[in-house]
Design an enzyme around this catalytic site. Structure first.
Site, PDB file in Angstrom:
ATOM      1  N   ARG A 163       0.835  -1.212   0.000  1.00 38.46           N
ATOM      2  CA  ARG A 163       0.000   0.000   0.000  1.00 38.46           C
ATOM      3  C   ARG A 163       0.872   1.265   0.000  1.00 38.46           C
ATOM      4  O   ARG A 163       0.558   2.254   0.667  1.00 38.46           O
ATOM      5  CB  ARG A 163      -0.939   0.021   1.220  1.00 38.46           C
ATOM      6  N   SER A 233     -10.856  -1.005   2.859  1.00 34.00           N
ATOM      7  CA  SER A 233     -10.174  -1.217   4.151  1.00 34.00           C
ATOM      8  C   SER A 233      -9.822   0.160   4.716  1.00 34.00           C
ATOM      9  O   SER A 233      -9.131   0.939   4.061  1.00 34.00           O
ATOM     10  CB  SER A 233      -8.876  -2.004   3.963  1.00 34.00           C
ATOM     11  N   GLU A 329      -5.359   3.428   6.145  1.00 30.66           N
ATOM     12  CA  GLU A 329      -5.002   3.335   4.723  1.00 30.66           C
ATOM     13  C   GLU A 329      -5.674   4.465   3.960  1.00 30.66           C
ATOM     14  O   GLU A 329      -5.117   5.031   3.014  1.00 30.66           O
ATOM     15  CB  GLU A 329      -5.481   1.982   4.160  1.00 30.66           C
TER      16      GLU A 329
END
Ligand code: FAD
Ligand code: EPU
Length: 346
Positions: A163, A233, A329
């Site tokens: 990520r 998420s 995130e």
């Protein structure tokens, strides 16, 4: 370049919050992007490039110009070994996945149904079901916003991680992504290491079957932003030292953990949150999703503060039970610049 009359950001992000921008413009070319950065009337305004706003939490109205990247175009070149794609940054990611699989160019099927634009895919190196963008990326084209200079970054130069990429660090705010190059080998190897995909026989499975299975798994667990606002998420899966995992396993033997190539281990944030009994936990209109604890949803007319308080409650609960600090995130956007939970929770 087109300037929109309506300044509501509601149609341009997936959390469904009631936020506005001072101005919203559509960029269809790299030159449009540069001209916005060079336009005198926008000179002192904060500027934000947006794809489909599916990884974004607006913490207040945006006091500047939001630029929707809609650079279109898909070109395919064929070599003896590969299909080489050159895709405009404003193309829709999932449509690209289905188009390539349908046209006999497999390789993107594990990344089906990830919302967003192609140009956003390298930013957090999108990943799902054993594949990350870095596995198919050949290059990323950018334009330097203040000079108009075009650059091509190799996969290595993108510094992809979990990520993560250079676009969240050195190149953040200074470069816009204008196109992504992808290499899909003609000799296709299915990736079926992820639990529910392991049912397939690697010698007979097709890319279309994997694509369908991925869509089925995702539709069972993840909320459709058109129905329940969310940004996927909300937190990253924590990557920790192996001694931390050993300590936790002594208390929680069933805890999922995934060894990484650098000797670290990844934990499942969804499992940690779930163990805190937070599925369905609600603050105001914001709620921990009932099917996937890693996703926070706009359950019923959530206010921004509801989401911030819920996110902080999740962080505090996991910290107290497991001693693990979750990191979000989702990108947090304040009125003029990017921010983070700890700075905005009131
Ligand atoms: P946006 O949210 O619009 O932008 C994200 C960031 O990139 C912002 O900081 C923005 O300023 C910047 N940006 C956007 N375009 C450009 C550009 N052209 N140049 C420079 N900067 C730019 N992600 C995964 O990795 N895996 C998943 O499985 C996954 N599942 C999801 C499921 C759901 C239901 C949802 C809502 C989200 C999911 N996500 C997942 C997160 C999200 O889909 C990805 O991060 C996606 O790549 C974001 O694309 P976007 O166009 O919406 O980006
Ligand atoms: N789990 C629970 N309870 C939950 C959620 C998960 O016990 O409420 C457990 C699962 O049973 C499993 C483990 O946690 O043992 C991992 O869950 P899952 O396979 O659903 O994946 P995840 O780690 O929660 C990650 C990505 C997703 C990606 C999937 C599939 C991150 C932060 N999230 O989720 O990406 O789609 O794997 O590869 O890495 C996103 O980034 O927005 C996103 C959705």
């Amino acid at each position: 370049m087109k300037v929109l009359q309506d300044r509501s950001l509601a149609p341009f992000h997936t959390f469904g919050l009631d936020v506005k921008a001072r101005e919203i413009v559509i960029a269809e070319t790299a030159q449009d992007l540069v001209s916005i950065w060079q336009d005198e009337s926008y000179r002192d305004m904060p500027k934000l490039i947006l794809g489909q706003g599916s990884n974004m939490l607006f913490c207040e109205d945006f006091a500047g110009v939001v630029v929707l990247n809609r650079i279109a175009g898909i070109e395919v070149e064929e070599t003896a070994e590969d299909f080489l794609l050159h895709v405009g940054a404003g193309e829709d990611w999932h449509q690209l996945v289905t188009k390539t699989v349908e046209e006999g160019m497999p390789g993107l099927e594990n990344l089906a149904l990830i919302p967003g634009c192609v140009g956003s895919s390298p930013i957090q190196n999108i990943g799902a079901y054993g594949v990350e963008l870095k596995d198919v990326c050949a290059y990323v084209d950018t334009v330097e916003l203040t000079t108009g200079k075009a650059h091509r970054l190799s996969t290595q130069e993108c510094q992809f991680g979990y990520r993560d990429s250079i676009f969240k660090h050195e190149l953040k705010n200074s470069h816009a992504i204008t196109a992504v190059g992808m290499r899909l080998p003609k000799v296709w190897k299915p990736v079926i290491s992820y639990g529910p995909l392991a049912q397939f026989d690697p010698t007979t499975v097709t890319a279309a079957e994997i694509l369908q299975a991925v869509c089925d798994i995702r539709q069972a667990k993840l909320p459709d932003p058109k129905v329940l606002g969310n940004a996927g998420s909300f937190f990253k899966n924590p990557v920790v030292e192996s001694h931390v995992v050993e300590h936790l396993l002594a208390h929680y033997p069933a805890m999922p953990h995934y060894p990484q190539s650098n000797g670290m281990e990844k934990l499942a944030a969804g499992w940690l949150i779930d163990q805190c009994q937070l599925k369905g936990h609600q603050i105001g209109g914001a709620r921990v999703h009932d099917q996937q604890a890693l996703v926070l949803v706009n359950y019923h007319h959530a206010q921004i503060d509801d989401v911030l308080h819920l996110a902080q409650f999740v962080v505090d609960s996991v910290k107290e039970k497991f001693g693990i600090e979750l990191e979000h995130e989702v990108r947090f956007m304040a009125g003029a610049k990017e921010t983070k939970l700890a700075e905005v929770v009131r």
